[in-house]
Design an enzyme around this catalytic site. Sequence first.
Site, short mmCIF file in Angstrom:
data_model
loop_
_atom_site.label_atom_id
_atom_site.label_comp_id
_atom_site.label_asym_id
_atom_site.label_seq_id
_atom_site.Cartn_x
_atom_site.Cartn_y
_atom_site.Cartn_z
N TRP A 191 97.57 63.66 -26.26
CA TRP A 191 97.86 62.94 -27.64
C TRP A 191 98.93 62.01 -27.41
O TRP A 191 100.06 62.48 -26.83
CB TRP A 191 97.99 63.95 -28.68
CG TRP A 191 98.36 63.09 -29.90
CD1 TRP A 191 97.65 62.42 -30.69
CD2 TRP A 191 99.91 62.97 -30.49
NE1 TRP A 191 98.34 61.81 -31.70
CE2 TRP A 191 99.56 62.24 -31.62
CE3 TRP A 191 101.01 63.63 -30.06
CZ2 TRP A 191 100.66 61.83 -32.21
CZ3 TRP A 191 102.11 63.24 -31.09
CH2 TRP A 191 102.15 62.39 -31.90
N GLU A 232 92.77 63.04 -27.58
CA GLU A 232 92.90 63.29 -29.12
C GLU A 232 93.29 61.99 -30.02
O GLU A 232 94.41 61.39 -29.62
CB GLU A 232 94.21 64.39 -29.34
CG GLU A 232 94.12 64.72 -30.94
CD GLU A 232 95.38 65.71 -30.82
OE1 GLU A 232 95.90 66.24 -30.21
OE2 GLU A 232 95.52 66.13 -32.18
N LYS A 234 93.96 59.92 -33.84
CA LYS A 234 94.40 60.19 -34.90
C LYS A 234 94.36 58.83 -35.88
O LYS A 234 94.09 57.77 -35.28
CB LYS A 234 95.93 60.32 -34.68
CG LYS A 234 96.94 60.84 -35.81
CD LYS A 234 98.28 61.24 -35.40
CE LYS A 234 99.21 61.83 -36.47
NZ LYS A 234 100.36 62.73 -36.13
N ASP A 265 90.99 66.64 -34.07
CA ASP A 265 92.17 67.43 -35.08
C ASP A 265 91.98 67.33 -36.58
O ASP A 265 91.69 66.12 -37.03
CB ASP A 265 93.42 66.78 -34.86
CG ASP A 265 94.62 67.62 -35.34
OD1 ASP A 265 94.68 67.76 -36.64
OD2 ASP A 265 95.67 67.68 -34.82
N HIS A 268 93.54 64.66 -38.84
CA HIS A 268 94.00 63.43 -38.30
C HIS A 268 92.75 62.55 -39.00
O HIS A 268 92.41 61.54 -38.00
CB HIS A 268 93.71 63.36 -36.76
CG HIS A 268 95.01 64.05 -36.14
ND1 HIS A 268 95.31 63.90 -34.69
CD2 HIS A 268 95.93 64.51 -36.47
CE1 HIS A 268 96.29 64.25 -34.50
NE2 HIS A 268 96.85 64.98 -35.53
N HIS A 292 91.39 70.95 -32.64
CA HIS A 292 92.99 71.19 -33.09
C HIS A 292 92.61 71.45 -34.64
O HIS A 292 92.49 70.75 -35.40
CB HIS A 292 93.85 70.19 -32.92
CG HIS A 292 94.52 70.01 -31.59
ND1 HIS A 292 95.60 69.07 -31.28
CD2 HIS A 292 94.48 70.65 -30.53
CE1 HIS A 292 95.98 69.45 -30.04
NE2 HIS A 292 95.33 70.33 -29.56
N ASP A 300 100.56 64.89 -44.40
CA ASP A 300 100.78 65.81 -43.53
C ASP A 300 99.71 66.37 -42.86
O ASP A 300 98.85 66.72 -43.50
CB ASP A 300 102.14 66.91 -43.81
CG ASP A 300 102.08 67.85 -42.65
OD1 ASP A 300 102.41 67.35 -41.56
OD2 ASP A 300 101.68 69.02 -42.65
N ASP A 302 99.72 68.89 -40.49
CA ASP A 302 99.82 70.25 -39.84
C ASP A 302 100.23 71.34 -40.72
O ASP A 302 101.10 71.97 -40.18
CB ASP A 302 100.89 69.79 -38.74
CG ASP A 302 100.53 68.77 -37.72
OD1 ASP A 302 99.47 69.00 -37.01
OD2 ASP A 302 100.97 67.65 -37.75
N ASP A 332 96.71 73.80 -34.21
CA ASP A 332 97.86 72.96 -34.22
C ASP A 332 98.32 72.73 -35.47
O ASP A 332 97.94 72.06 -36.49
CB ASP A 332 97.34 71.42 -33.91
CG ASP A 332 98.29 70.56 -33.53
OD1 ASP A 332 99.48 70.87 -33.85
OD2 ASP A 332 98.14 69.25 -33.40
C1 RNT Z 1 99.87 65.21 -33.26
C2 RNT Z 1 98.80 65.94 -32.68
C3 RNT Z 1 99.14 66.51 -31.46
C4 RNT Z 1 100.52 67.47 -31.85
C5 RNT Z 1 100.88 68.46 -30.46
C6 RNT Z 1 102.17 68.77 -30.50
O1 RNT Z 1 99.57 64.49 -34.38
O2 RNT Z 1 98.16 66.69 -33.53
O3 RNT Z 1 98.22 67.42 -30.94
O4 RNT Z 1 100.56 68.13 -32.76
O5 RNT Z 1 100.50 68.09 -29.26
ZN ZN Z 2 96.53 67.72 -32.73
#
Ligand code: RNT
Ligand code: ZN
Length: 425
Positions: A191, A232, A234, A265, A268, A292, A300, A302, A332
Site C-alpha cells: 500500500w 491495496e 484506497k 480494505d 477504503h 484488510h 477514518d 481504521d 487493519d
Molecule cells: C492505509 C492502508 C494500509 C495501512 C497499513 C498500516 O490506509 O489501509 O493497509 O493501514 O499498511
Molecule cells: Zn489496509
Amino acid sequence: MFSAPDEKRIAQGYQYARDAYAALGVDVDAAMATLAGIPISLHCWQGDDVGGFENLSAASGGGIQATGNYPGKARTPEQLRKDVEKALSLIPGKHRLNVHAMYAETDGKKVERDALEPRHFQGWIDWAREQGLGIDFNPTCFGHPKADDGFTLAHYDDGIRKFWIDHCIACRKIGAAIGKALGSTCVTNLWIPDGFKDIPVDRNKSREILRDALDDVFEEDIDPTLNLDAVESKLFGIGSESCVIGSHEFYMGYAQSREILLTLDAGHFHPTEVISDKISSVLLFLDEILLHVSRGVRWDSDHVVILNDELRAIAEEIVRNRYLDRVHIGLDFFDASINRIAAWVIGTRSMIKALLIALLEPTDKLRELERSGNYTARLALLEELKTLPFGAVWDYYCVSRNVPPGGAWMQSVLQYEKDVLAARG
Ligand code: RNT
Ligand code: ZN
C-alpha cells in the site's frame, strides 16, 4: 461485570444450540472444526499506533493516523511481541501476524529501507516459529522523510521513486525468506499513500508512473509457495483528498493483468460502498485476494472491527461461496484511545464470531428458496436465524480452544494492564 458463564451453563447452552441448529440441518461440530482452520492475520501495528522501531523524524504517517494516547503502548519489539502473545492467548484458533517493514530490528544501527534484509526480521521469525505462527509482510512506504511530500512509487523524481522501488523489491525478498523459514506462504501487501491533496491536472501521468514502477517491483518471479504479492487500493486519505493514484480501478486492472492478489480494505471505499459485495466479482477474475478487515467511520478507515452487518456480510460471502482457500483474511485498524490489546482481542474475536455465524447458516436451504423465487421465505428465514443461540456455540468454542468464553477475557487484559502496561509509563 465481565464474569464468564460457568461450565455447566456452557454445556447446557451448547446442547440446546446444537439441537436448534440440527433442526435446520446445520452440523455445529462441523462448523467449529472448519472455523478452527481459518487463520486471521493480526496486524502488529495496532500495538504501537503504527509507529515502528526506526526512530525517524518524518512529518507524516502517509495520510493514516492513530488518535488517542492510552498509556502502555509497546516501545520495543520485545514489548510488542509480548502484547501480541497476550492478545493471542485470548483469541480462539491458530492465527498469523502481519508485520510491516518499519518493525525491522537493526541492532541500533541505521539501515535504510531500501537496504533491509531478511536478517533484520530474524527476531520476528524466531519468535513466530516458537509460537507456531505464520507471518505476513508489508513494505512501509510512509512515515519516512522520502515520503514527506506524499509520493513514493508514483513520484516524478527518479531518485525518490527508485528508493521506494528498491524498498519494495527488498520486501518481497524478505517475504519469501519469511515464507521459507516458517514453511508458510507469506502474503506481502503493498500500500502506498501517493495522491494529491488538491485537484490535479494530470492524473494519467502519475498512474502511468505507478504502473511502470510496480512492474519494476514485481519483475522478478518469486516462488508463490513462499511469497504472494498483493496490492491495496484506497479512495482518499488525509492529504490525498482529491486524488489517490492507486485507486480501486487502477489496482483492479493491475492485479488482474499481472495475476497478483488484490487487497480490499473495508475502510477504503465510499461510505455506503461495501467490500462484501465485491468479493464474488473480483474472484471471478483473480485467483486469490487479501482482505484488510477494518471499519470506516466518516473520514477514518481504521476503527476497531465490531460484529456489525458488514462484517457478517463479509464472512457470509467467504463461507457461502466456499472461498476459504482463496481469501486471506487480514485485519487493519488502529485505535490508540483504548487498551491496545483489548482492541486486538475485540476486533479479532468479532471477525471469528462473524465466520462462525456464517458457518452456522443453512445456506443450501436459503439458496433453494432463492432459486425457486420464494423471497418471502428467504427473508423470513434470514431474520429467524438472527436469534438462534449462536452465543452458546461461541462460548463452547472458546472453552474448547482454551480461551475465556464471554467477556471473561477482559479481566485478563485488565490484569496485564496493571502488571505490565502500567510499568511502561
Ligand atoms: C492505509 C492502508 C494500509 C495501512 C497499513 C498500516 O490506509 O489501509 O493497509 O493501514 O499498511
Ligand atoms: Zn489496509
